[in-house]
Design an enzyme around this catalytic site. Structure first.
Site, short mmCIF file in Angstrom:
data_model
loop_
_atom_site.label_atom_id
_atom_site.label_comp_id
_atom_site.label_asym_id
_atom_site.label_seq_id
_atom_site.Cartn_x
_atom_site.Cartn_y
_atom_site.Cartn_z
N ASN A 369 -19.60 32.44 22.78
CA ASN A 369 -18.76 31.94 23.17
C ASN A 369 -18.48 30.29 22.69
OD1 ASN A 369 -16.59 31.78 25.06
ND2 ASN A 369 -16.69 30.18 24.83
N GLU A 370 -17.42 30.64 21.44
CA GLU A 370 -16.62 29.56 20.80
C GLU A 370 -17.82 28.47 20.61
OE1 GLU A 370 -14.29 27.34 23.74
OE2 GLU A 370 -12.61 28.61 23.36
N ASN A 425 -10.31 33.89 21.90
CA ASN A 425 -9.73 32.49 23.11
C ASN A 425 -8.87 31.97 22.31
OD1 ASN A 425 -12.23 33.52 24.01
ND2 ASN A 425 -13.30 31.91 24.58
N TYR A 431 -2.60 24.15 24.23
CA TYR A 431 -3.90 22.84 24.28
C TYR A 431 -2.63 22.54 22.60
CZ TYR A 431 -7.84 22.96 27.43
OH TYR A 431 -8.48 23.54 28.00
N TRP A 505 -8.10 32.68 31.31
CA TRP A 505 -9.07 32.23 31.30
C TRP A 505 -8.31 30.80 33.01
CZ3 TRP A 505 -14.30 32.12 31.54
CH2 TRP A 505 -14.54 30.41 31.05
N LYS A 526 -6.81 25.69 34.98
CA LYS A 526 -6.98 26.91 34.55
C LYS A 526 -6.72 28.12 35.17
CE LYS A 526 -7.27 25.45 30.17
NZ LYS A 526 -7.99 24.44 30.26
#
Length: 735
Positions: A369-370, A425, A431, A505, A526
């Site tokens: 993930n990321e 994502n 952001y 998310w 979130k």
């Protein structure tokens, strides 16, 4: 005969790592499992929760045994490194906080024993996760059991295995399934009796392995939410040891143009992500907690879950099987690649697959993930992912692999070529950037790579239900903006059925002890539901209106936004019904036909009762006209910045807040001002934001934004923005 004895009761807990005092009989704090030592300090902000070694100890009486029996200790979750000691002797060490592991106690037991388990969640460079936007709770936070088995028994020693594996292959044309059953045996055994669907086959054991093939006619499919039918398979040895597992017969396909298919039909995966933690309890969840979470998911109407960012409790995978949720399962290989962590990623992936292979709910294995958020895409990173991908296919030839890629990752990166399918994502509209950039990103990707399967693995916006606004904007933390954000995202997703899976998310707010924003300490907000599960935010009902077709309902948004200054206010209704009627002070105001979102503009002059009605549904709230805004509704008082500085007040030859970040950084002096400011802002959003702030792709995105837009999203007040502008006006623009 296999006997399982639960050991959750009667532990002593010590917030220390020196075991000598424990062995000498020192008393600790009496606790029962599941338990974490970070239930409070891991959720209160400050990024200062205890990360280190703690001890758990208890007396262990040997259970009744037959001659030749073996005794195994089973730990279903010890975060994150565990050392098991019996009577002062170290028997095993396990690295990985989310999977089951077992220790053979046979030959080390006395009539009375002292069991001590040292559990460590400290910062290190070998065990994942180490850098992520959630709290790394420490503790024995899942069940601990003793398992007593005869000398010949189904395997317990390999990767927490259930000992039995079932692989169904469905033929949709003939309505049949070929089912392969496999079992692994420890000790001397000659044969295994397999049983499924009233069929039994007895087959020989060869080098500790046995297998049989069954054919199921008129197979009853596991069919998602509509009919999650489960078969039960069992295996038995002559020694009396017997194990059972449930499985489902289904077919999953993912197509670049058609998206996800279940049993041959289009079945777009639309759902949410879930962390395993709760306010005040940390990750030490009970079965009641798991069931409550599942009830909320069922109310929402989601058909898929991304269980992030690690292996979840077996009890929850079972609930997903039973309720027809399609699951993305993954390991905590996240954010920051560690040079010394390669072996740990492979071990955690092997345990994830071995322990969860039989769950029909699981559709994909997530590699990472990321991971490029704070790591360069170099050969070491690529090789780690290739090794994980190969391991997944070796252990499970039936499921594809996937990744959740950070929004800064370029779409031509070679890492995207490794997994079978991909997801991104994206946080445009929260952001960075604008909501429409989400649409543009996926359209450009799909046009450029029409033969690739692409999904939407994370998207969301923080919302504190206390904060409300008649003019919501990005970064204001209002429940109102969260609705605006998700309304756009829902429309975007519905227009793109080729997105194989989409996951909000997050379903629940969760602990991220490094965060301090939006009026909360130590929480990522979130979620569609609050951390304590007590309040469903308005955006929850947006998705319920879109996905839940079984329970007619209407929901009035803004019920917490009572005091309103506007003369005409917007009343928004979410419903899964085709027509909604709004009543004001008991009288019909208007009716509207549509889908999911219904908006009405209502004049207000005093206190008014508002009601929404649809077929068999009703909701009500109050609004009140006031002269001054209620300050409790605002996180930071915001004033339109565009009117603060009259054109005559600005020296156009010098920098100002209206300039783009990239242009300001052309000046070393002015650039240093904004870099210091942005470093402080990243710190308030936790370790991950601080770690990724230097990502070159992120900096390119931010460089295209004006400083004033970044300041507004960061929650800067009027005076702070004015002061930054005064400072920038001292520096001449670099030509």
């Amino acid at each position: 005969m296999r006997t399982i004895v639960n050991l959750n009761k009667g532990w002593q807990f010590y917030k220390k790592e020196d075991v000598s005092a424990v062995l000498a009989g020192e008393r600790g704090e009496a606790v029962d499992l599941p338990h974490t030592w970070n239930a409070v300090d891991g959720q209160d902000g400050g990024n200062d929760y205890y990360r280190g070694t703690c001890l758990y100890a208890r007396k262990l009486v040997v259970p009744t045994q037959n001659s030749g029996d073996q005794v195994w200790l089973e730990l279903n979750g010890a975060a994150h490194t565990a050392v098991v000691m019996l009577n002062g002797e170290t028997l095993a060490e396990h690295k990985g906080g989310y999977s089951t592991f077992r220790v053979n106690l046979t030959g080390h037991l006395k009539p009375e024993n002292l069991l001590v388990i040292a559990v460590d969640n400290s910062d290190n460079d070998t065990v994942y996760p180490q850098k992520a936007d959630f709290t790394f709770y420490g503790g024995l936070y899942r069940d601990v059991n003793l398992i007593v088995v005869p000398a010949a028994h189904f395997a317990l020693g390999y990767c927490g295995t259930p000992g039995i594996r079932v692989t169904p292959v469905v033929n949709l044309d003939t309505h049949t399934a070929d089912v392969t059953m496999e079992a692994w045996v420890e000790g001397r055994a000659n044969k295994v009796a397999f049983t499924v669907a009233d069929q039994t086959q007895t087959v020989p054991v060869m080098k500790g392995y046995a297998a049989a093939m069954f054919k199921l006619d008129k197979v009853h499919l596991w069919d998602g939410l509509d009919d999650p039918y489960l078969y039960t398979a069992s295996a038995r040895l002559d020694s009396g040891d017997e194990i059972k597992t449930r499985f489902g017969c289904r077919r999953f396909d993912i197509d670049p143009q058609k998206g996800f298919l279940l049993n041959g039909r289009s079945y777009p995966l639309r759902g949410v992500s879930r962390h395993q933690d709760v306010k005040g309890r940390g990750n030490a969840l009970t079965m009641e907690d798991h069931r409550r979470d599942m009830d909320i998911i069922k109310e929402l109407g989601a058909n898929t879950l991304r269980l992030a960012h690690y292996q979840h409790a077996q009890e929850f995978y079972d609930l997903c099987d039973e309720n027809g949720l399609v699951v993305w399962a993954e390991i905590p290989y996240i954010t920051l690649h560690m040079n010394n962590g390669r072996d740990n990623t492979l071990t955690q992936m092997e345990e994830l697959i071995v322990q969860n292979y039989n769950h029909p709910c699981i559709a994909v294995w997530g590699l990472s993930n990321e991971i490029t958020a704070a790591s360069a895409v170099n050969e070491e990173l690529l090789e780690n992912h290739r090794a994980l991908n190969e391991l997944c296919h070796k252990l499970d030839a039936t499921r594809p692999t996937t990744m959740a890629n950070v929004f800064m990752l370029e779409t031509d990166s070679p890492i995207l070529e490794i997994p079978d399918v991909n997801s991104y994502n994206l946080y445009f509209g929260w952001y960075v950037g604008d909501l429409e950039q989400n649409d543009e990103f996926f359209d450009e990707y799909h046009a450029k790579y029409p033969d690739r399967c692409i999904g939407f693995s994370e998207y969301g916006a923080d919302a504190n239900p206390q904060y409300q606004s008649t003019a919501p904007e990005k970064g204001d933390y209002t429940e109102t903006y969260q609705c605006v954000y998700h309304e756009h995202m829902l429309r975007m997703i519905e227009e793109r059925p080729w997105l194989w899976a989409t996951h909000v998310w997050n379903l629940f707010d969760f602990a991220a002890d490094g965060r301090d924003e939006g009026g909360k300490h130590g929480e990522n907000q979130k979620g569609l539901v609050t951390f304590d599960r007590a309040l469903k935010k308005d955006a929850f009902y947006l998705y319920k209106a879109a996905w839940n077709k079984k329970e007619p309902f209407v929901h009035l948004c803004g019920s917490r936004y009572v005091d309103r200054t506007e003369a005409v206010t917007e009343i928004k209704v979410y419903s899964n019904q085709p027509e909604v009627t709004l009543l004001v002070d008991g009288k019909v105001f208007a009716s509207a036909q549509g889908k999911t979102v219904f908006a009405f503009h209502v004049p207000i002059s005093g206190t008014h009762s508002i009601e929404a009605k649809a077929e068999g549904c009703h909701a009500a709230m109050l609004v009140k006209k006031v002269d001054q805004p209620n300050p409790d509704y605002t996180f930071v008082q915001r004033t339109p910045v565009t009117n603060w500085f009259d054109a005559n007040e600005l020296d156009d030859t010098c920098y100002s807040i209206n300039d783009r970040l990239a242009d300001i950084r052309r000046s070393p002096e002015a650039g240093a001002v904004v870099d210091r400011m942005m470093a402080q802002a990243a710190g308030s959003r936790g370790d991950v934001a601080d770690a990724v702030k230097d990502n070159p792709n992120l900096q390119r995105m931010l460089g295209r934004m004006t400083l004033v837009s970044l300041l507004k999203q960061g929650g800067a007040d009027e005076e702070s923005i004015k002061q930054i502008n005064r400072v920038l006006q001292q520096y001449k623009k670099v030509e």
